[in-house]
Design a protein around this motif. Structure first.
Motif, PDB file in Angstrom:
ATOM      1  N   UNK A 343       0.829  -1.206   0.000  1.00  0.00           N
ATOM      2  CA  UNK A 343       0.000   0.000   0.000  1.00  0.00           C
ATOM      3  C   UNK A 343       0.864   1.256   0.000  1.00  0.00           C
ATOM      4  N   UNK A 344       1.946   1.246   0.760  1.00  0.00           N
ATOM      5  CA  UNK A 344       2.830   2.403   0.803  1.00  0.00           C
ATOM      6  C   UNK A 344       3.486   2.643  -0.552  1.00  0.00           C
ATOM      7  N   UNK A 345       3.883   1.572  -1.225  1.00  0.00           N
ATOM      8  CA  UNK A 345       4.476   1.709  -2.557  1.00  0.00           C
ATOM      9  C   UNK A 345       3.455   2.255  -3.556  1.00  0.00           C
ATOM     10  N   UNK A 346       2.221   1.793  -3.452  1.00  0.00           N
ATOM     11  CA  UNK A 346       1.163   2.319  -4.320  1.00  0.00           C
ATOM     12  C   UNK A 346       0.989   3.813  -4.100  1.00  0.00           C
ATOM     13  N   UNK A 347       1.065   4.242  -2.844  1.00  0.00           N
ATOM     14  CA  UNK A 347       0.922   5.666  -2.534  1.00  0.00           C
ATOM     15  C   UNK A 347       2.071   6.474  -3.137  1.00  0.00           C
ATOM     16  N   UNK A 348       3.277   5.911  -3.140  1.00  0.00           N
ATOM     17  CA  UNK A 348       4.430   6.605  -3.731  1.00  0.00           C
ATOM     18  C   UNK A 348       4.245   6.758  -5.237  1.00  0.00           C
ATOM     19  N   UNK A 349       3.851   5.681  -5.914  1.00  0.00           N
ATOM     20  CA  UNK A 349       3.613   5.751  -7.358  1.00  0.00           C
ATOM     21  C   UNK A 349       2.478   6.718  -7.681  1.00  0.00           C
ATOM     22  N   UNK A 350       1.487   6.784  -6.813  1.00  0.00           N
ATOM     23  CA  UNK A 350       0.309   7.610  -7.100  1.00  0.00           C
ATOM     24  C   UNK A 350       0.633   9.096  -7.148  1.00  0.00           C
ATOM     25  N   UNK A 351       1.788   9.501  -6.615  1.00  0.00           N
ATOM     26  CA  UNK A 351       2.170  10.917  -6.671  1.00  0.00           C
ATOM     27  C   UNK A 351       2.364  11.397  -8.098  1.00  0.00           C
ATOM     28  N   UNK A 352       2.601  10.456  -8.994  1.00  0.00           N
ATOM     29  CA  UNK A 352       2.782  10.805 -10.406  1.00  0.00           C
ATOM     30  C   UNK A 352       1.595  10.398 -11.266  1.00  0.00           C
ATOM     31  N   UNK A 353       0.592   9.769 -10.652  1.00  0.00           N
ATOM     32  CA  UNK A 353      -0.557   9.255 -11.405  1.00  0.00           C
ATOM     33  C   UNK A 353      -1.840   9.733 -10.731  1.00  0.00           C
ATOM     34  N   UNK A 354      -2.429  10.822 -11.206  1.00  0.00           N
ATOM     35  CA  UNK A 354      -3.622  11.381 -10.543  1.00  0.00           C
ATOM     36  C   UNK A 354      -4.775  10.394 -10.413  1.00  0.00           C
ATOM     37  N   UNK A 355      -4.961   9.522 -11.384  1.00  0.00           N
ATOM     38  CA  UNK A 355      -6.057   8.552 -11.291  1.00  0.00           C
ATOM     39  C   UNK A 355      -5.853   7.610 -10.113  1.00  0.00           C
ATOM     40  N   UNK A 356      -4.643   7.107  -9.971  1.00  0.00           N
ATOM     41  CA  UNK A 356      -4.334   6.194  -8.870  1.00  0.00           C
ATOM     42  C   UNK A 356      -4.383   6.931  -7.542  1.00  0.00           C
ATOM     43  N   UNK A 357      -3.871   8.153  -7.519  1.00  0.00           N
ATOM     44  CA  UNK A 357      -3.891   8.943  -6.287  1.00  0.00           C
ATOM     45  C   UNK A 357      -5.322   9.189  -5.816  1.00  0.00           C
ATOM     46  N   UNK A 358      -6.197   9.550  -6.743  1.00  0.00           N
ATOM     47  CA  UNK A 358      -7.582   9.845  -6.374  1.00  0.00           C
ATOM     48  C   UNK A 358      -8.285   8.605  -5.854  1.00  0.00           C
ATOM     49  N   UNK A 359      -8.057   7.484  -6.510  1.00  0.00           N
ATOM     50  CA  UNK A 359      -8.689   6.240  -6.070  1.00  0.00           C
ATOM     51  C   UNK A 359      -8.222   5.839  -4.677  1.00  0.00           C
ATOM     52  N   UNK A 360      -6.922   5.889  -4.441  1.00  0.00           N
ATOM     53  CA  UNK A 360      -6.380   5.519  -3.130  1.00  0.00           C
ATOM     54  C   UNK A 360      -6.861   6.487  -2.046  1.00  0.00           C
ATOM     55  N   UNK A 361      -6.914   7.779  -2.387  1.00  0.00           N
ATOM     56  CA  UNK A 361      -7.356   8.762  -1.401  1.00  0.00           C
ATOM     57  C   UNK A 361      -8.838   8.593  -1.082  1.00  0.00           C
ATOM     58  N   UNK A 362      -9.651   8.309  -2.099  1.00  0.00           N
ATOM     59  CA  UNK A 362     -11.072   8.060  -1.845  1.00  0.00           C
ATOM     60  C   UNK A 362     -11.264   6.923  -0.853  1.00  0.00           C
ATOM     61  N   UNK A 363     -10.517   5.836  -1.059  1.00  0.00           N
ATOM     62  CA  UNK A 363     -10.617   4.688  -0.151  1.00  0.00           C
ATOM     63  C   UNK A 363     -10.098   5.025   1.247  1.00  0.00           C
ATOM     64  N   UNK A 364      -9.035   5.821   1.283  1.00  0.00           N
ATOM     65  CA  UNK A 364      -8.469   6.197   2.579  1.00  0.00           C
ATOM     66  C   UNK A 364      -9.440   7.073   3.364  1.00  0.00           C
ATOM     67  N   UNK A 365     -10.050   8.046   2.684  1.00  0.00           N
ATOM     68  CA  UNK A 365     -11.009   8.925   3.355  1.00  0.00           C
ATOM     69  C   UNK A 365     -12.237   8.149   3.844  1.00  0.00           C
TER      70      UNK A 365
END
Length: 448
Positions: A343-365
């Motif tokens: 999960x932490x690695x996914x969060x690091x990659x998501x800094x460059x991928x808005x789609x992945x970042x938004x999806x992970x943040x939605x789930x986190x919230x």
């Protein structure tokens, strides 16, 4: 943006149908989320009623030995589902929010889950997060790919360019029309979601709203950048659809494949094997060796009598059960660590991928992410430990079953604090600013 542009936009049947499609899909996704939340709340109600019935039924037939009763007796532990999870179900559909462990070895019980339709798990749940992440960009592409090329192909570009004091002014005014309508649909869906799901106007809902609004702005910025190259409609459409395919499907899939290979989890199997072997092999070894290990870990129980003529007693049996957990403890810890590393690695990659970042943040919230479930499993182990520490003395001293006040044993709740940092909700704004700045620079360059 002027009245004529709005009228022209509304006369476009494709635009109207697209907006209606978005609104309908969004409403259906909210209703699906409501159904999911209702099913979670119903499961909690059923669990509460079932535990009361479960205890009463077992007390009727197994009321002679405390050890025998607790072999069967289950105690519910619940991770409540936030209402915001109705907008972003995440992993709440595959990871159970209710555990019902006995006081026997916990590693054999932590990963128990509901039986579900494999086909439904394959296609996933239809929530508002899915609509925003995947469908909103497609509608934006449909509405914006021909902002310039349509006028060029109709032969009106030169005249409009002069009347609007340049290409950048005209394109921005024309882009503003679908932007207002699409974001209007998004805001309307937020309002409907708040009403239907009875969401609180807290910082987490605000973070969800801001993050997804900026995500929609990100796709408008991409559309403007592609249009600023002044290519034909077909090239623009292909370019935008290719970007959508890369950002929503191919790149996230590649990231997932990379992380899965980087952090393999053979401990998932070894934990199960060691736990089972750690328990079952104790039947074939001297009881003294098992009890020595148990008393080293829990010296407070060393005073209890454990040897009997028939070779069996409950102190030895539950010590044997616990030793299975002890032998699997290290592998279980490594398994959890690797899940969190993924999960932490996914969060690091998501800094460059808005789609992945938004999806992970939605789930986190919405507390529907993997981290929340791992915390729930850890809390389940602590809950199991508290049960054992409470009942062990009663089992080892052969306390009368009916002297226990069993009505006090109600389902317990696990409340995991949401520590999401809300500045993450503004992260997509960086991409919006960069893309919009490059697009505006190109448009001004074309004016000169």
């Amino acid at each position: 943006m002027n009245r004529l542009m709005i009228v022209q936009f509304l006369r476009n049947s494709t635009a109207v149908v697209s907006l209606f499609f978005l609104l309908t899909a969004g409403l259906l996704s909210i209703l699906a989320g409501k159904k999911f939340i209702n099913s979670q709340e119903a499961a909690i109600d059923e669990t509460t009623a079932h535990q009361k019935e479960h205890i009463a039924r077992l007390l009727k037939y197994e009321n002679k030995e405390m050890g025998l009763l607790l072999y069967y007796l289950k105690f519910a532990y619940i991770n409540p589902t936030p209402k915001l999870a109705g907008l972003s179900i995440g992993q709440r559909d595959i990871n159970s929010s209710i555990q019902s462990p006995t006081i026997r070895n916990v590693e054999a019980q932590k990963y128990d889950t509901d039986i579900r339709n494999p086909y439904q798990l394959m296609i996933g749940n239809f929530d508002l997060s899915f609509v925003i992440l995947y469908l909103f960009p497609l509608v934006i592409i449909t509405l914006c790919y021909n902002l310039y090329s349509e006028e060029k192909e109709l032969g009106t570009w030169s005249l409009l360019k002069v009347q609007s004091n340049g290409s950048s002014t005209f394109l921005l005014r024309k882009l503003a029309v679908p932007f207002v309508f699409v974001t209007g649909v998004l805001l309307l869906l937020y309002l409907l979601a708040a009403i239907i799901l009875q969401l609180q106007a807290d910082k987490f809902f605000a973070g969800f709203a801001i993050s997804n609004f900026l995500y929609v702005c990100f796709w408008f910025a991409i559309a403007l950048l592609v249009v600023s190259f002044f290519k034909s409609s077909s090239i623009n459409a292909i370019s935008l659809l290719s970007i959508w395919l890369l950002l929503t499907i191919l790149i996230p899939a590649a990231v997932n494949n990379h992380i899965t290979k980087k952090y393999p989890v053979p401990e998932a199997l070894s934990t199960m094997i060691k736990q089972r072997d750690g328990y079952h092999t104790k039947w074939d070894v001297p009881q003294d060796s098992t009890m020595k290990l148990f008393f080293n870990e829990y010296p407070r129980y060393a005073s209890y009598k454990w040897k009997e003529e028939n070779g069996f007693n409950w102190l030895w049996y539950y010590a044997m059960q616990h030793m299975g957990d002890t032998e699997a403890k290290q592998d279980s810890k490594l398994f959890t660590q690797k899940l969190l590393q993924r999960e932490q690695s996914s969060a690091i990659f998501s800094r460059l991928i808005p789609t992945l970042h938004t999806q992970l943040l939605n789930n986190e919230l919405a507390q529907s992410n993997l981290s929340n479930h791992v915390q729930f499993l850890d809390s389940t182990a602590a809950f199991h430990e508290s049960l054992r520490m409470y009942f062990y003395p009663k089992i080892f001293s052969a306390a009368p079953v009916l002297e226990e006040n069993w009505t006090n044993h109600q389902p317990q709740y696990c409340f995991i604090k949401n520590n999401t940092e809300l500045y993450k909700s503004f992260y997509n704004g960086f991409f919006v600013i960069v893309l919009a700045a490059v697009a505006l620079w190109r448009l001004k360059k074309s004016n000169r």
